[in-house]
Write a protein that holds these residues in place. Structure first.
Motif, PDB file in Angstrom:
ATOM      1  N   MET A   5       0.823  -1.188   0.000  1.00  0.00           N
ATOM      2  CA  MET A   5       0.000   0.000   0.000  1.00  0.00           C
ATOM      3  C   MET A   5       0.870   1.256   0.000  1.00  0.00           C
ATOM      4  N   ILE A   6       1.901   1.256   0.831  1.00  0.00           N
ATOM      5  CA  ILE A   6       2.773   2.430   0.886  1.00  0.00           C
ATOM      6  C   ILE A   6       3.526   2.592  -0.430  1.00  0.00           C
ATOM      7  N   GLN A   7       3.942   1.479  -1.023  1.00  0.00           N
ATOM      8  CA  GLN A   7       4.646   1.562  -2.303  1.00  0.00           C
ATOM      9  C   GLN A   7       3.750   2.152  -3.388  1.00  0.00           C
ATOM     10  N   GLY A   8       2.473   1.802  -3.367  1.00  0.00           N
ATOM     11  CA  GLY A   8       1.534   2.368  -4.326  1.00  0.00           C
ATOM     12  C   GLY A   8       1.371   3.870  -4.132  1.00  0.00           C
ATOM     13  N   MET A   9       1.312   4.298  -2.872  1.00  0.00           N
ATOM     14  CA  MET A   9       1.212   5.730  -2.585  1.00  0.00           C
ATOM     15  C   MET A   9       2.466   6.461  -3.055  1.00  0.00           C
ATOM     16  N   ILE A  10       3.624   5.866  -2.787  1.00  0.00           N
ATOM     17  CA  ILE A  10       4.879   6.491  -3.196  1.00  0.00           C
ATOM     18  C   ILE A  10       4.943   6.609  -4.714  1.00  0.00           C
ATOM     19  N   PHE A  11       4.558   5.545  -5.412  1.00  0.00           N
ATOM     20  CA  PHE A  11       4.591   5.585  -6.881  1.00  0.00           C
ATOM     21  C   PHE A  11       3.619   6.626  -7.420  1.00  0.00           C
ATOM     22  N   THR A  12       2.419   6.677  -6.855  1.00  0.00           N
ATOM     23  CA  THR A  12       1.426   7.649  -7.314  1.00  0.00           C
ATOM     24  C   THR A  12       1.904   9.083  -7.086  1.00  0.00           C
ATOM     25  N   ALA A  29       4.951  10.013  -6.796  1.00  0.00           N
ATOM     26  CA  ALA A  29       6.124  10.263  -7.643  1.00  0.00           C
ATOM     27  C   ALA A  29       5.689  10.706  -9.036  1.00  0.00           C
ATOM     28  N   VAL A  30       4.672  10.062  -9.568  1.00  0.00           N
ATOM     29  CA  VAL A  30       4.162  10.454 -10.885  1.00  0.00           C
ATOM     30  C   VAL A  30       3.597  11.872 -10.835  1.00  0.00           C
ATOM     31  N   LEU A  31       2.826  12.161  -9.789  1.00  0.00           N
ATOM     32  CA  LEU A  31       2.254  13.496  -9.645  1.00  0.00           C
ATOM     33  C   LEU A  31       3.338  14.554  -9.427  1.00  0.00           C
ATOM     34  N   ALA A  32       4.363  14.218  -8.628  1.00  0.00           N
ATOM     35  CA  ALA A  32       5.454  15.170  -8.388  1.00  0.00           C
ATOM     36  C   ALA A  32       6.235  15.432  -9.672  1.00  0.00           C
ATOM     37  N   PHE A  33       6.458  14.407 -10.468  1.00  0.00           N
ATOM     38  CA  PHE A  33       7.162  14.583 -11.741  1.00  0.00           C
ATOM     39  C   PHE A  33       6.379  15.503 -12.671  1.00  0.00           C
ATOM     40  N   ALA A  34       5.074  15.238 -12.789  1.00  0.00           N
ATOM     41  CA  ALA A  34       4.241  16.086 -13.642  1.00  0.00           C
ATOM     42  C   ALA A  34       4.195  17.516 -13.110  1.00  0.00           C
ATOM     43  N   ALA A  35       4.124  17.670 -11.790  1.00  0.00           N
ATOM     44  CA  ALA A  35       4.091  19.007 -11.200  1.00  0.00           C
ATOM     45  C   ALA A  35       5.397  19.758 -11.433  1.00  0.00           C
ATOM     46  N   ALA A  82      14.259  15.948 -12.785  1.00  0.00           N
ATOM     47  CA  ALA A  82      12.912  15.749 -12.242  1.00  0.00           C
ATOM     48  C   ALA A  82      12.637  14.267 -11.992  1.00  0.00           C
ATOM     49  N   LEU A  83      13.156  13.407 -12.877  1.00  0.00           N
ATOM     50  CA  LEU A  83      12.979  11.961 -12.682  1.00  0.00           C
ATOM     51  C   LEU A  83      13.692  11.478 -11.426  1.00  0.00           C
ATOM     52  N   VAL A  84      14.829  12.064 -11.119  1.00  0.00           N
ATOM     53  CA  VAL A  84      15.565  11.681  -9.919  1.00  0.00           C
ATOM     54  C   VAL A  84      14.908  12.271  -8.677  1.00  0.00           C
ATOM     55  N   VAL A 112       8.745  10.033  -1.437  1.00  0.00           N
ATOM     56  CA  VAL A 112       9.038   9.312  -0.198  1.00  0.00           C
ATOM     57  C   VAL A 112       8.955  10.258   0.987  1.00  0.00           C
ATOM     58  N   THR A 113       9.507  11.451   0.831  1.00  0.00           N
ATOM     59  CA  THR A 113       9.467  12.444   1.901  1.00  0.00           C
ATOM     60  C   THR A 113       8.023  12.813   2.243  1.00  0.00           C
ATOM     61  N   LEU A 114       7.214  13.017   1.239  1.00  0.00           N
ATOM     62  CA  LEU A 114       5.813  13.376   1.462  1.00  0.00           C
ATOM     63  C   LEU A 114       5.044  12.259   2.151  1.00  0.00           C
ATOM     64  N   VAL A 115       5.199  11.029   1.692  1.00  0.00           N
ATOM     65  CA  VAL A 115       4.453   9.907   2.268  1.00  0.00           C
ATOM     66  C   VAL A 115       4.866   9.670   3.717  1.00  0.00           C
TER      67      VAL A 115
END
Length: 78
Positions: free
Chosen positions: A1-8, A10-16, A36-38, A45-48
């Motif tokens: 569950m946490i990995q899914g949140m981190i991935f989600t 990460a995608v939103l942070a990259f787009a932002a 941005a990818l890095v 991770v920091t946000l979650v």
């Protein structure tokens, strides 16, 4: 569950980051995209974990307040 949140996140942070870079007039080149990818997973991770720590702190605070109220009620009743 946490990995899914981190991935989600990460995608939103990259787009932002891409949108913010474009909005503020940065040159969106290969270097910016790679940066941005890095940075996106690190921000995610920091946000979650920040959200997890905030929720844990809030739960401990609420539990402590319930204990204090219960103890005060018991003392008052004696």
């Amino acid at each position: 569950m946490i990995q899914g949140m981190i991935f989600t996140f990460a995608v939103l942070a990259f787009a932002a980051m891409l949108a913010a870079g474009y909005q503020f007039g940065f040159h969106i080149g290969v270097g910016y995209v790679l940066g941005a990818l890095v940075a996106a997973p690190l921000l995610s991770v920091t946000l979650v974990f920040g959200l997890i720590c905030l929720a844990d702190w809030s739960e401990h605070r609420a539990r402590t307040r319930r204990r204090v109220r219960s103890a005060a009620h018991r003392v008052q009743g004696q």
